[in-house]
Design an enzyme around this catalytic site. Structure first.
Site, mmCIF file in Angstrom:
data_model
loop_
_atom_site.group_PDB
_atom_site.id
_atom_site.type_symbol
_atom_site.label_atom_id
_atom_site.label_comp_id
_atom_site.label_asym_id
_atom_site.label_seq_id
_atom_site.Cartn_x
_atom_site.Cartn_y
_atom_site.Cartn_z
ATOM 1 N N ARG A 86 11.607 -2.480 11.481
ATOM 2 C CA ARG A 86 10.490 -2.160 12.288
ATOM 3 C C ARG A 86 10.480 -3.004 13.131
ATOM 4 N NH1 ARG A 86 5.903 0.238 8.783
ATOM 5 N NH2 ARG A 86 4.208 -0.691 10.067
ATOM 6 N N ARG A 112 11.723 -5.627 4.915
ATOM 7 C CA ARG A 112 11.194 -4.243 4.683
ATOM 8 C C ARG A 112 12.193 -3.721 5.534
ATOM 9 N NH1 ARG A 112 5.306 -2.030 5.296
ATOM 10 N NH2 ARG A 112 5.535 -2.835 7.760
ATOM 11 N N LYS A 168 0.771 -1.354 -0.113
ATOM 12 C CA LYS A 168 -0.138 -0.013 -0.304
ATOM 13 C C LYS A 168 1.346 1.249 0.002
ATOM 14 C CE LYS A 168 -1.909 -0.599 3.847
ATOM 15 N NZ LYS A 168 -0.886 -2.433 4.408
ATOM 16 N N ARG A 185 -1.140 -9.535 13.332
ATOM 17 C CA ARG A 185 -1.334 -8.676 12.739
ATOM 18 C C ARG A 185 -2.448 -9.056 11.633
ATOM 19 N NH1 ARG A 185 3.766 -4.330 10.789
ATOM 20 N NH2 ARG A 185 2.592 -3.781 9.885
ATOM 21 N N ARG A 224 -9.292 1.757 8.690
ATOM 22 C CA ARG A 224 -8.889 -0.198 8.908
ATOM 23 C C ARG A 224 -10.082 -1.041 9.717
ATOM 24 N NH1 ARG A 224 -2.981 0.803 8.558
ATOM 25 N NH2 ARG A 224 -1.831 -1.229 8.437
HETATM 26 P P1 ADP Z 1 2.426 -1.598 3.006
HETATM 27 O O1 ADP Z 1 2.576 0.131 3.517
HETATM 28 O O2 ADP Z 1 1.309 -2.618 1.953
HETATM 29 O O3 ADP Z 1 2.467 -1.921 4.523
HETATM 30 P P2 ADP Z 1 4.840 -1.792 1.521
HETATM 31 O O4 ADP Z 1 4.631 -0.694 0.839
HETATM 32 O O5 ADP Z 1 5.183 -0.943 3.337
HETATM 33 O O6 ADP Z 1 3.433 -2.146 2.527
HETATM 34 O O7 ADP Z 1 5.709 -2.347 0.913
HETATM 35 C C1 ADP Z 1 6.170 -4.038 2.555
HETATM 36 C C2 ADP Z 1 7.691 -4.279 1.532
HETATM 37 O O8 ADP Z 1 7.281 -5.454 0.781
HETATM 38 C C3 ADP Z 1 8.741 -3.155 1.518
HETATM 39 O O9 ADP Z 1 9.942 -3.649 2.125
HETATM 40 C C4 ADP Z 1 8.774 -2.846 -0.101
HETATM 41 O O10 ADP Z 1 9.430 -2.793 -0.511
HETATM 42 C C5 ADP Z 1 8.030 -4.496 -0.327
HETATM 43 N N1 ADP Z 1 7.865 -4.343 -1.937
HETATM 44 C C6 ADP Z 1 6.188 -3.730 -2.309
HETATM 45 N N2 ADP Z 1 5.529 -3.269 -2.815
HETATM 46 C C7 ADP Z 1 5.756 -4.765 -3.517
HETATM 47 C C8 ADP Z 1 5.965 -5.589 -4.767
HETATM 48 N N3 ADP Z 1 5.487 -5.576 -5.394
HETATM 49 N N4 ADP Z 1 6.594 -7.103 -5.198
HETATM 50 C C9 ADP Z 1 7.702 -7.576 -3.959
HETATM 51 N N5 ADP Z 1 8.061 -6.743 -2.522
HETATM 52 C C10 ADP Z 1 7.665 -5.001 -2.532
HETATM 53 P P1 ADP Z 2 1.545 -1.438 7.043
HETATM 54 O O1 ADP Z 2 1.626 -0.388 6.199
HETATM 55 O O2 ADP Z 2 2.844 -2.434 7.524
HETATM 56 O O3 ADP Z 2 0.241 -1.978 7.071
HETATM 57 P P2 ADP Z 2 0.876 1.203 8.930
HETATM 58 O O4 ADP Z 2 2.083 1.339 9.339
HETATM 59 O O5 ADP Z 2 0.177 1.163 8.414
HETATM 60 O O6 ADP Z 2 2.155 -0.282 8.685
HETATM 61 O O7 ADP Z 2 0.357 0.873 10.733
HETATM 62 C C1 ADP Z 2 1.517 0.347 11.357
HETATM 63 C C2 ADP Z 2 1.300 -0.007 12.942
HETATM 64 O O8 ADP Z 2 0.282 1.600 12.937
HETATM 65 C C3 ADP Z 2 -0.954 -0.499 13.158
HETATM 66 O O9 ADP Z 2 0.197 -2.183 12.950
HETATM 67 C C4 ADP Z 2 -2.200 -0.445 14.193
HETATM 68 O O10 ADP Z 2 -0.814 -0.307 15.088
HETATM 69 C C5 ADP Z 2 -1.307 1.650 13.473
HETATM 70 N N1 ADP Z 2 -2.206 1.964 12.914
HETATM 71 C C6 ADP Z 2 -2.043 2.720 11.447
HETATM 72 N N2 ADP Z 2 -3.629 3.029 11.025
HETATM 73 C C7 ADP Z 2 -3.867 2.479 11.189
HETATM 74 C C8 ADP Z 2 -5.285 2.674 11.915
HETATM 75 N N3 ADP Z 2 -6.116 3.019 10.385
HETATM 76 N N4 ADP Z 2 -5.695 2.654 13.484
HETATM 77 C C9 ADP Z 2 -5.585 1.773 13.534
HETATM 78 N N5 ADP Z 2 -4.388 1.811 13.823
HETATM 79 C C10 ADP Z 2 -3.988 2.280 13.152
#
Ligand code: ADP
Ligand code: ADP
Ligand code: ZN
Length: 215
Positions: free
Chosen positions: A160, A127, A13, A171, A88
């Protein structure tokens, strides 16, 4: 254009939201980034959020909804935005729908980046995050130019705490219970866009742009 990114933790995302923000010239709003910035500067909000985040749980709606509503009222949001990590929960989605409808508007698209759970653990353990500027990398799929150093701001990258496998499993459970129902919510609202998130980053982006248009 007002967009929402849906998908499991690690689905990509954030990666896609940053590319979308750049192409369409709209702010990228990540609730996770806002919480992490607050933890870093030790604000009261940050203190409240930290224990939930460390356990892989969601920060309570009472805290999260107000914070997001304040953010989208800022002047840079007038021309739209891409929300990454919000909503979420169903109550978060309902609050957003209500707030937007009070302003006479609505979400244009909710983009669901679909990646099976089996792929997620590998993505998360690889990541690497820059806690200074919010950039993210992957050791194999998107490595920084210099190992462990942010391309953008030069700070050292970190794994992280909540990306370690035990917390990722928690999660994912939370995602399936509380966030996945939003796919149906936005399908019913007629704004859902489904993309295959297992493609490489550029192809995922192309699939999204196909729907959003070239602008
Ligand atoms: P999210 O915001 O949904 O948690 P991220 O964008 O941070 O996800 O992506 C999670 C991990 O996967 C990061 O290390 C990112 O560089 C990698 N990643 C993101 N998109 C892809 C993809 N299409 N293929 C492989 N790795 C990806
Ligand atoms: P990822 O990109 O891997 O999905 P985020 O950076 O979006 O992770 O979120 C990290 C953490 O921050 C979540 O596991 C949750 O604890 C908190 N968080 C982020 N967005 C929300 C939300 N909309 N509602 C509740 N908790 C949130
Ligand atoms: Zn950086």
């Amino acid at each position: 254009m007002k967009l929402i990114m849906l998908g499991a933790p690690g689905a990509g995302k954030g990666t896609q939201a940053k590319m979308i923000a750049k192409k369409y010239q709209i702010p990228h709003i990540s609730t996770g980034d806002i919480f992490r910035a607050n933890i870093k500067s030790q604000t009261e909000l940050g203190m409240k959020a930290k224990s939930f985040m460390d356990q892989g749980m969601l920060v309570p709606d009472e805290i999260t909804i107000g914070m997001l509503m304040d953010r989208i009222k800022e002047p840079d949001c007038a021309g739209g935005y891409v929300l990454d990590g919000f909503p979420r929960t169903i109550p978060q989605a309902e609050s957003l729908t209500k707030a937007l409808s009070d302003m006479g508007t609505a979400v244009d698209y909710a983009v669901n980046v679909d990646v099976p759970d089996d792929n997620i653990i590998g993505r998360m353990s690889g990541r690497r995050a820059c806690l200074n500027c919010g950039a993210t990398y992957h050791v194999a799929f998107n490595p920084p130019k210099t190992e462990n150093v942010c391309n953008i701001c030069g700070q050292n990258l970190v794994l992280r705490e909540d990306d370690k496998p035990e917390t990722v499993k928690k999660r994912l459970d939370v995602y399936h219970q509380q966030t996945q129902p939003l796919i149906d919510y936005y399908k019913k609202a007629g704004v859902l866009v489904e993309v295959d998130g297992t493609q490489n980053m550029e192809d995922v982006f192309k699939s999204i742009v196909k729907v959003l248009g070239a602008e």
